[in-house]
Design an enzyme around this catalytic site. Structure first.
Site, PDB file in Angstrom:
ATOM      1  N   HIS A 288       0.781  -1.157   0.034  1.00 18.63           N
ATOM      2  CA  HIS A 288      -0.044  -0.251   0.047  1.00 18.63           C
ATOM      3  C   HIS A 288       0.813   1.220  -0.219  1.00 18.63           C
ATOM      4  O   HIS A 288       1.646   1.418   0.913  1.00 18.63           O
ATOM      5  CB  HIS A 288      -0.672   0.112   1.253  1.00 18.63           C
ATOM      6  CG  HIS A 288      -2.331   0.030   1.315  1.00 18.63           C
ATOM      7  ND1 HIS A 288      -2.631   1.196   0.944  1.00 18.63           N
ATOM      8  CD2 HIS A 288      -3.134  -0.909   1.637  1.00 18.63           C
ATOM      9  CE1 HIS A 288      -4.160   0.955   1.057  1.00 18.63           C
ATOM     10  NE2 HIS A 288      -4.304  -0.144   1.449  1.00 18.63           N
ATOM     11  N   GLU A 337      -6.996  14.623  10.256  1.00 17.98           N
ATOM     12  CA  GLU A 337      -7.765  14.224   9.128  1.00 17.98           C
ATOM     13  C   GLU A 337      -9.305  14.325   9.327  1.00 17.98           C
ATOM     14  O   GLU A 337      -9.966  13.861   9.934  1.00 17.98           O
ATOM     15  CB  GLU A 337      -7.707  12.772   8.797  1.00 17.98           C
ATOM     16  CG  GLU A 337      -6.116  12.276   8.767  1.00 17.98           C
ATOM     17  CD  GLU A 337      -5.835  10.916   8.931  1.00 17.98           C
ATOM     18  OE1 GLU A 337      -7.008  10.011   8.360  1.00 17.98           O
ATOM     19  OE2 GLU A 337      -4.753  10.394   8.867  1.00 17.98           O
ATOM     20  N   TYR A 346     -16.868   3.987   1.115  1.00 16.25           N
ATOM     21  CA  TYR A 346     -15.715   4.416   1.302  1.00 16.25           C
ATOM     22  C   TYR A 346     -15.037   3.010   1.736  1.00 16.25           C
ATOM     23  O   TYR A 346     -15.504   2.159   2.508  1.00 16.25           O
ATOM     24  CB  TYR A 346     -15.407   5.396   2.394  1.00 16.25           C
ATOM     25  CG  TYR A 346     -13.912   5.428   2.920  1.00 16.25           C
ATOM     26  CD1 TYR A 346     -12.669   5.892   1.915  1.00 16.25           C
ATOM     27  CD2 TYR A 346     -13.624   5.304   4.066  1.00 16.25           C
ATOM     28  CE1 TYR A 346     -11.438   5.760   2.363  1.00 16.25           C
ATOM     29  CE2 TYR A 346     -12.274   5.334   4.704  1.00 16.25           C
ATOM     30  CZ  TYR A 346     -11.202   5.906   3.672  1.00 16.25           C
ATOM     31  OH  TYR A 346      -9.889   5.898   4.083  1.00 16.25           O
TER      32      TYR A 346
HETATM   33 FE   LIG Z   1      -6.116   8.303   8.505  1.00 12.86          FE
END
Ligand SMILES: [Fe+2]
Length: 437
Positions: A288, A337, A346
């Site tokens: 990732h 965030e 999501y």
């Molecule tokens: Fe995050």
């Protein structure tokens, strides 16, 4: 009416509505064509280095000094500005909300601004605020400019039209717009009700991130940014201009429209961008990359690699990594965030994060996939999968985000959000395989 745009990011644009209205070869002729006034709008100090030096020359029916009279204070109590610390009694936590409710009273774009977080300090020109706007009426003869920062607008419900002094931007969900600090505009609704997210950037302007070894292409490509061509109105009727200045609001009455720029040139201008044109880059074999790989725009803080704001999206894409937990990993982060969901789902949350919703994962607070999401992603057969019908985004900042009282007390806040991790089981049992039952 169709409005036209010029492609490119940060170009030195030029545009005129009447033939010969834009002076050539000079900025400030003794008598500009059509009896226009020449005026410079600066977005950087005069002496900023060439790469960050931004200004435009506007040729207008009246100079801006005629677009303000005596100001009087006016109040928009739900639009907060940093520093706004200790606004509520809610204890620290990871938070999530269902959508901000649409207003019942007639509400325009400015009155419909609801601040959720603020960060940094507007007086130091650093930090940001994250807002949600909800509106059900156009601004009519009301105009606005924000001296505190540029506005990044992310529509989630309904199309709208930003009628600015430098041209008209039509915007619908799936697109974003950026209105520079100081730009005069009004907002007209194309649809009956609109809702969306706003990042108010107190600091250095948003720009494209460097692409490093990725090279010259992919992510957000400059040609996909669109700046409006000049547009003006000659309207000699009472109008109002409201200014946001160091967190306070002031209104002034004028006898005409301030949207009177007949021609302009320069590199300080509003723009829009279609998120569908973002070309994502990701892991082709395993693992990732960090989510910074999805940065559309970044606002530098002065410290290299440490953004005042990153605007990051999670667009439709192929997931192909082998032997990999594919959703975002669990993490704690020095950045904070603020997330929103424009449409779809999501990939780190199976349920509870709905279109129009918000999540807030602040400085060093742990977060990651919910228990059902973890379970599914740990056991699923890893075929190539196209992640469809999804568009989440993040306003990420190096500064802690202070929740507003409005956000803390909003009835759509999910008090049980942290329960989404309650069913994460202990898998460690001393064996090499672990317990995956
Ligand atoms: Fe995050």
């Amino acid at each position: 009416m169709a409005f036209s745009y010029m492609p490119g990011f940060g170009n030195d644009f030029e545009t005129e509505t009447l033939p010969g209205s834009l002076p050539q070869g000079r900025n400030s002729p003794q008598r500009p064509a059509y009896g226009l006034y020449a005026e410079q709008l600066s977005g950087s100090p005069f002496t900023a280095p060439r790469g960050t030096n931004e200004r435009s020359w506007l040729y207008r029916i009246r100079p801006s000094v005629k677009h303000t009279g005596r100001f009087k204070a006016v109040s928009y109590p739900l639009w907060k500005t940093a520093p706004n610390v200790g606004d509520h009694e809610l204890a620290l936590g990871q938070y999530r909300w269902n959508p901000v409710p649409m207003p019942k009273e007639p509400t325009d774009f400015i009155a419909g601004m609801r601040s959720i977080t603020t960060a940094g300090d507007v007086l130091g020109q650093t930090g940001m605020a994250a807002h949600v706007y909800v509106a059900n009426r156009s601004m009519g003869d009301d105009h606005f400019f924000n001296a505190d920062g540029e506005l990044l607008i992310v529509p989630q419900v309904g199309a709208l039209r930003f009628v600015t002094e430098m041209g008209v931007i039509e915007l619908r969900p799936g697109e974003i717009a950026v209105l520079p600090r100081g730009l005069v505009f009004k907002v007209e609704l194309v649809d009956k009700e609109v809702r969306g997210y706003v990042c108010e950037n107190y600091g250095a302007k948003l720009t494209l991130p460097d692409r490093g070894p990725i090279g010259a292409n992919c992510l957000a490509n400059p040609r996909d940014f669109k700046t409006p061509c000049a547009w003006f109105e000659e309207k000699e009727t009472p109008c109002r201009l409201t200014v946001k200045w160091c967190g306070n609001f002031h209104v002034t009455e004028i006898g005409h429209s301030p949207l009177d720029v007949v021609a302009w040139h320069g590199n300080y201008a509003p723009y829009k961008y279609d998120l569908a044109t973002f070309s994502p880059v990701g892991a082709l074999l395993f693992d990732h990359p960090d989510p910074s790989i999805f940065t559309v725009l970044t606002a530098p803080s002065g410290e290299e690699g440490t953004a005042n704001i990153d605007f990051v999206i999670f667009p439709p894409r192929w997931l192909v990594a082998e032997d990999t937990f594919r959703p975002p990993w669990y993490h704690r982060n020095i950045m904070s965030e603020f997330m929103g969901l424009i449409h779809g789902q999501y990939d780190a949350k199976e349920e509870g994060f709905v279109p129009g919703g918000i999540s807030l994962h602040n400085l060093m607070l742990a977060h990651g996939p919910d228990a059902p999401g973890f379970e599914k992603a740990s056991k699923v057969e890893l075929k190539p999968v196209r992640l469809d019908n999804t568009m989440a985004f993040m306003f990420e900042t190096r500064f802690p985000q202070m929740l507003t009282r409005y956000g803390a007390e909003l009835e759509t806040r999910q008090d049980n959000y942290i329960d989404c991790w309650a069913d994460l089981k202990k898998r460690f049992n001393g064996t090499l395989e672990g317990d995956w039952s």
